[in-house]
Design a protein around this motif. Structure first.
Motif, PDB file in Angstrom:
ATOM      1  N   LYS A 147      -0.543  11.099  -2.805  1.00 42.25           N
ATOM      2  CA  LYS A 147      -1.516  11.412  -1.752  1.00 42.25           C
ATOM      3  C   LYS A 147      -0.869  12.223  -0.654  1.00 42.25           C
ATOM      4  CE  LYS A 147      -3.433   6.916  -2.339  1.00 42.25           C
ATOM      5  NZ  LYS A 147      -4.717   6.331  -2.070  1.00 42.25           N
ATOM      6  N   THR A 205      -6.055  -0.640  -2.303  1.00 42.53           N
ATOM      7  CA  THR A 205      -5.184  -1.749  -2.690  1.00 42.53           C
ATOM      8  C   THR A 205      -5.814  -3.075  -2.228  1.00 42.53           C
ATOM      9  OG1 THR A 205      -3.315  -0.275  -2.272  1.00 42.53           O
ATOM     10  CG2 THR A 205      -2.804  -2.609  -2.575  1.00 42.53           C
ATOM     11  N   ASP A 248     -11.774   4.338   6.229  1.00 46.25           N
ATOM     12  CA  ASP A 248     -12.281   5.611   5.716  1.00 46.25           C
ATOM     13  C   ASP A 248     -13.635   5.934   6.339  1.00 46.25           C
ATOM     14  OD1 ASP A 248     -10.334   6.487   3.614  1.00 46.25           O
ATOM     15  OD2 ASP A 248     -10.794   4.491   2.851  1.00 46.25           O
ATOM     16  N   SER A 270       0.111   5.942   3.328  1.00 47.15           N
ATOM     17  CA  SER A 270      -0.453   7.214   3.796  1.00 47.15           C
ATOM     18  C   SER A 270      -0.670   7.180   5.303  1.00 47.15           C
ATOM     19  CB  SER A 270      -1.819   7.491   3.171  1.00 47.15           C
ATOM     20  OG  SER A 270      -1.806   7.316   1.809  1.00 47.15           O
ATOM     21  N   THR A 271      -1.061   6.021   5.807  1.00 49.51           N
ATOM     22  CA  THR A 271      -1.462   5.969   7.212  1.00 49.51           C
ATOM     23  C   THR A 271      -0.459   5.271   8.117  1.00 49.51           C
ATOM     24  OG1 THR A 271      -2.720   3.944   6.801  1.00 49.51           O
ATOM     25  CG2 THR A 271      -3.923   6.008   6.643  1.00 49.51           C
ATOM     26  N   THR A 284       0.851  -1.197   0.000  1.00 47.56           N
ATOM     27  CA  THR A 284       0.000   0.000   0.000  1.00 47.56           C
ATOM     28  C   THR A 284       0.884   1.243   0.000  1.00 47.56           C
ATOM     29  OG1 THR A 284      -0.062  -0.024   2.411  1.00 47.56           O
ATOM     30  CG2 THR A 284      -1.889  -1.106   1.261  1.00 47.56           C
TER      31      THR A 284
HETATM   32  P1  ATP Z   1      -1.847   2.898   3.469  1.00 48.78           P
HETATM   33  O1  ATP Z   1      -2.955   1.911   3.573  1.00 48.78           O
HETATM   34  O2  ATP Z   1      -0.481   2.294   3.475  1.00 48.78           O
HETATM   35  O3  ATP Z   1      -1.975   4.040   4.425  1.00 48.78           O
HETATM   36  P2  ATP Z   1      -3.203   4.061   1.183  1.00 48.78           P
HETATM   37  O4  ATP Z   1      -4.450   3.726   1.916  1.00 48.78           O
HETATM   38  O5  ATP Z   1      -3.003   5.480   0.756  1.00 48.78           O
HETATM   39  O6  ATP Z   1      -1.925   3.576   2.012  1.00 48.78           O
HETATM   40  P3  ATP Z   1      -4.148   2.862  -1.257  1.00 48.78           P
HETATM   41  O7  ATP Z   1      -4.669   1.505  -1.072  1.00 48.78           O
HETATM   42  O8  ATP Z   1      -3.436   3.171  -2.522  1.00 48.78           O
HETATM   43  O9  ATP Z   1      -3.090   3.167  -0.129  1.00 48.78           O
HETATM   44  O10 ATP Z   1      -5.304   3.934  -1.143  1.00 48.78           O
HETATM   45  C1  ATP Z   1      -6.611   3.648  -0.703  1.00 48.78           C
HETATM   46  C2  ATP Z   1      -7.198   4.870  -0.018  1.00 48.78           C
HETATM   47  O11 ATP Z   1      -7.287   5.967  -0.952  1.00 48.78           O
HETATM   48  C3  ATP Z   1      -8.605   4.692   0.466  1.00 48.78           C
HETATM   49  O12 ATP Z   1      -8.647   4.037   1.714  1.00 48.78           O
HETATM   50  C4  ATP Z   1      -9.100   6.145   0.529  1.00 48.78           C
HETATM   51  O13 ATP Z   1      -8.664   6.779   1.706  1.00 48.78           O
HETATM   52  C5  ATP Z   1      -8.416   6.792  -0.651  1.00 48.78           C
HETATM   53  N1  ATP Z   1      -9.305   6.840  -1.840  1.00 48.78           N
HETATM   54  C6  ATP Z   1      -9.182   6.125  -2.962  1.00 48.78           C
HETATM   55  N2  ATP Z   1     -10.113   6.472  -3.871  1.00 48.78           N
HETATM   56  C7  ATP Z   1     -10.865   7.432  -3.315  1.00 48.78           C
HETATM   57  C8  ATP Z   1     -12.010   8.202  -3.741  1.00 48.78           C
HETATM   58  N3  ATP Z   1     -12.552   8.069  -4.944  1.00 48.78           N
HETATM   59  N4  ATP Z   1     -12.531   9.086  -2.868  1.00 48.78           N
HETATM   60  C9  ATP Z   1     -11.998   9.242  -1.650  1.00 48.78           C
HETATM   61  N5  ATP Z   1     -10.929   8.566  -1.196  1.00 48.78           N
HETATM   62  C10 ATP Z   1     -10.361   7.668  -2.005  1.00 48.78           C
END
Ligand code: ATP
Ligand code: MG
Length: 647
Positions: A608, A415, A499, A266-267, A263
């Protein structure tokens, strides 16, 4: 604020594969009788042995079972390549647009088959076999897709590492999964500059730091020479030099792993998300077809990087499984200038464009210049993914890029979800800027409060999913406990997304951002996304990030980071104006305590905003920033710390 509605274009309504009634009928079937729904739709994929079982899933606090199509066998590469040869051999599978405006290539399905099979045979020579892990650290060139598909053909599990990562980040990921081979290029190209990929891999594997690696395959992408380590390194072209273009696709079980992907971080510390073959392929291809209302002759462009899940599901596996023409772009939206995206759309007559809010905001900061010198008339459907898209950016994307006639699919997913979960769908319902709208087939979203009670009707809360869907991740590589802990232990019986979301009077979903990002100011819950939207709506603001910090009286105070648009001075005057702006636009409760102007914001490599770092700075805890390995530009953080306002 009243939510503006944008109607679906009438032309689309006449031709789209879905309408409101059809969506509802299919959705109802998908959740009332998932077994029969997926038994039917699982057939969109070619199976070597058909499945007789469809769904074996259970979300428990401590026991999680996720299996789909368990007794079916298939091969993901076969589905993306071989099965199209009968009818689409001469159709373009991949359009490649280089970083340089004059570089491009068209690869047919026939050629794709040949290249992938040859490279798979090459990997075999290096001892790669079913179940082995292979790391892929490649620029955005067709060979990146060939490498992924070749692994899938052999049943090897790929782990794509985004080509912007440092040697340490590479070594961590390679060691975490024990990769046998690393596939890279001598150099990547981005924004007119070289990216030293091979050198980074050299540093990662130096001094036996990655003991599992027995070979490094190097694709020669540019003329730049690189140091050579004859014990490990092998040129791609030499490896496939005398390889046969016949390579049978391995027969895989539905639940055999297809890939591991980390992933974005971000978090917290990145998680090695593991996807399997059958359910993932069914889900990636089905979402791709329905969300973008794919037509046979479409040119489809997802402007993500293959290093992210969006690149896996919607540049490679989804579109190729559907026999689509997928465009791969090597460069960046702002090189040679801000018109690049629009020019690529015209040049290749792109019909569907899928990108991220971070790119949209970067272009929007230049006003209407991004659309200069292009017509973008070929576009029919737009998509957005990765972060909440604020209504201001939505509007700009809709009007300036889409000529006010292309609906925007604001796709929410992760992811871990493998494919799109909540999204508008062409011709199904009018759009609301900033709203992700409706669940895809088989997805049962719900909102729960902090105690896990389900919220009904108009509500705001934690977004959970009540039942499994085929594209769901099965585990975290080597750490099933963390998998269960992270996603299933917070709210019993649910997958927890992390989320927050709102449901409005029409039953439509709006993602409010990470639940960690919700503020509690004097007892009022405020979504950071909402305050950011208000700020970005001001003409001087290009980008804004809002975080909370401990406040003696209010519990939490509001700390705002603002990047101004080009040509604007970040003055005290503007600061006052922005404070007033938020007060009137949103509420006096949302009054920022601090506004720090900053030329850039800390972002992950996928673009992000990393609010967890901003939270630390705002709280004066910058000595303990946590995992910063996925930060795109560490110097941004240093300057933010230096100029912080809460000293
Ligand atoms: P990590 O889990 O390591 O902190 P990440 O969550 O940023 O990283 P990704 O799986 O790439 O990694 O991102 C998913 C996240 O992106 C979702 O949980 C949400 O917070 C955000 N996200 C994705 N698409 C949208 C969207 N259309 N609207 C709002 N938020 C979105
Ligand atoms: Mg996440």
């Amino acid at each position: 604020m009243a939510q503006a509605h944008y109607p679906m274009p009438a032309a689309l309504k006449d031709e789209a594969r879905l309408d409101a009634a059809r969506y509802q009928e299919m959705y109802n079937q998908s959740v009332q009788d998932p077994e029969s729904f997926w038994a039917e739709h699982g057939k969109r994929i070619t199976w070597f042995t058909p499945y007789t079982e469809v769904k074996n899933t259970h979300f428990g606090k401590n026991d999680v079972q996720i299996e789909w199509f368990r007794d079916g066998t298939l091969n993901a590469c076969y589905n993306c390549v071989d099965r199209h040869l009968a009818e689409r051999a001469d159709k373009t599978a991949i359009i490649w647009e280089g970083d340089d405006v004059d570089e491009q290539k068209h690869i047919s399905y026939r050629e794709l088959h040949e290249q992938v099979a040859k490279f798979a045979n090459g990997l075999k020579k290096l001892g790669v076999k079913k179940g082995d892990r292979v790391a892929i650290y490649m620029p955005m060139v067709p060979e990146a897709a060939y490498a992924m598909l070749a692994c899938a053909r052999l049943g090897a599990i790929h782990s794509v590492i985004f080509a912007g990562f440092s040697p340490n980040a590479i070594a961590d990921r390679v060691n975490d999964c024990g990769a046998k081979v690393v596939i890279t290029a001598n150099e990547g190209r981005r924004g007119g500059k070289g990216v030293a990929l091979k050198t980074n891999v050299d540093k990662a594997v130096a001094d036996n730091a990655c003991p599992s690696v027995s070979s490094v395959v190097v694709f020669q992408h540019t003329e730049t020479e690189v140091p050579w380590n004859s014990e490990l390194d092998v040129w791609w072209h030499e490896l496939i030099g005398n390889c046969d273009s016949d390579c049978p696709a391995e027969v895989m079980q539905a639940e055999d792993p297809l890939f591991i992907l980390y992933t974005s971080g971000s978090t917290g510390t990145p998680k090695g998300v593991q996807h399997t073959t059958g359910g993932y392929m069914v889900y990636a291809s089905m979402t791709h077809e329905y969300v973008f209302d794919l037509r046979e002759d479409d040119v489809y462009w997802c402007a993500a990087d293959v290093g992210w899940i969006t690149g896996h599901s919607y540049i490679v596996y989804g579109p190729l499984a559907n026999g689509a023409t997928t465009l791969m772009f090597e460069g960046v939206p702002t090189y040679p200038d801000e018109t690049r995206i629009a020019k690529i759309v015209d040049k290749h007559q792109v019909n569907i464009l899928y990108t991220a809010p971070t790119a949209i905001r970067a272009l929007m900061a230049k006003g209407d210049a991004a659309a200069r010198g292009s017509s973008r008339e070929s576009l029919r459907i737009l998509g957005s993914v990765g972060e909440p898209i604020n209504p201001e950016a939505w509007d700009w994307y809709y009007n300036c890029i889409g000529n006010g006639k292309c609906p925007i699919m604001d796709t929410f997913w992760q992811t871990e979800t493998g494919g799109i979960m909540i999204t508008p769908l062409p011709a199904v319902k009018d759009m609301k800027p900033g709203a992700a709208m409706m669940p895809f087939f088989g997805v049962q979203p719900a909102l729960v409060d902090n105690e896990g009670n389900k919220l009904e009707g108009v509500a705001e809360g934690n977004l959970v999913i009540a039942d499994s869907w085929p594209g769901q991740a099965r585990t975290l590589w080597g750490d099933h406990e963390r998998f269960v802990q992270t996603y299933f232990s917070t709210y019993e019986g649910y997958y927890f997304t992390g989320d927050g979301a709102k449901v409005d009077e029409d039953g439509d979903y709006m993602i409010t951002g990470r639940v960690d990002d919700v503020l509690n100011v004097s007892g009022h819950r405020l979504g950071t996304a909402e305050i950011e939207s208000a700020l970005v709506a001001h003409e001087a603001v290009a980008e804004a990030a809002v975080v909370g910090f401990p406040h003696d009286i209010k519990g939490q105070g509001i700390y705002v980071y603002v990047t101004v648009v080009e040509g604007t001075e970040p003055t005290d005057e503007l600061r006052k104006e922005l404070i007033q702006w938020v007060r009137t636009d949103l509420s006096p409760i949302a009054t920022p305590d601090h506004i720090q102007f900053s030329p850039g914001l800390p972002k992950t490599r996928s673009g992000k905003i990393m609010r967890r770092i901003l939270r630390k700075i705002a709280a004066n805890e910058h000595d303990s920033l946590g995992d910063t390995s996925t930060l795109a530009d560490p110097s941004v953080v240093e300057s933010l710390i230096e100029n912080r306002l809460n000293k």
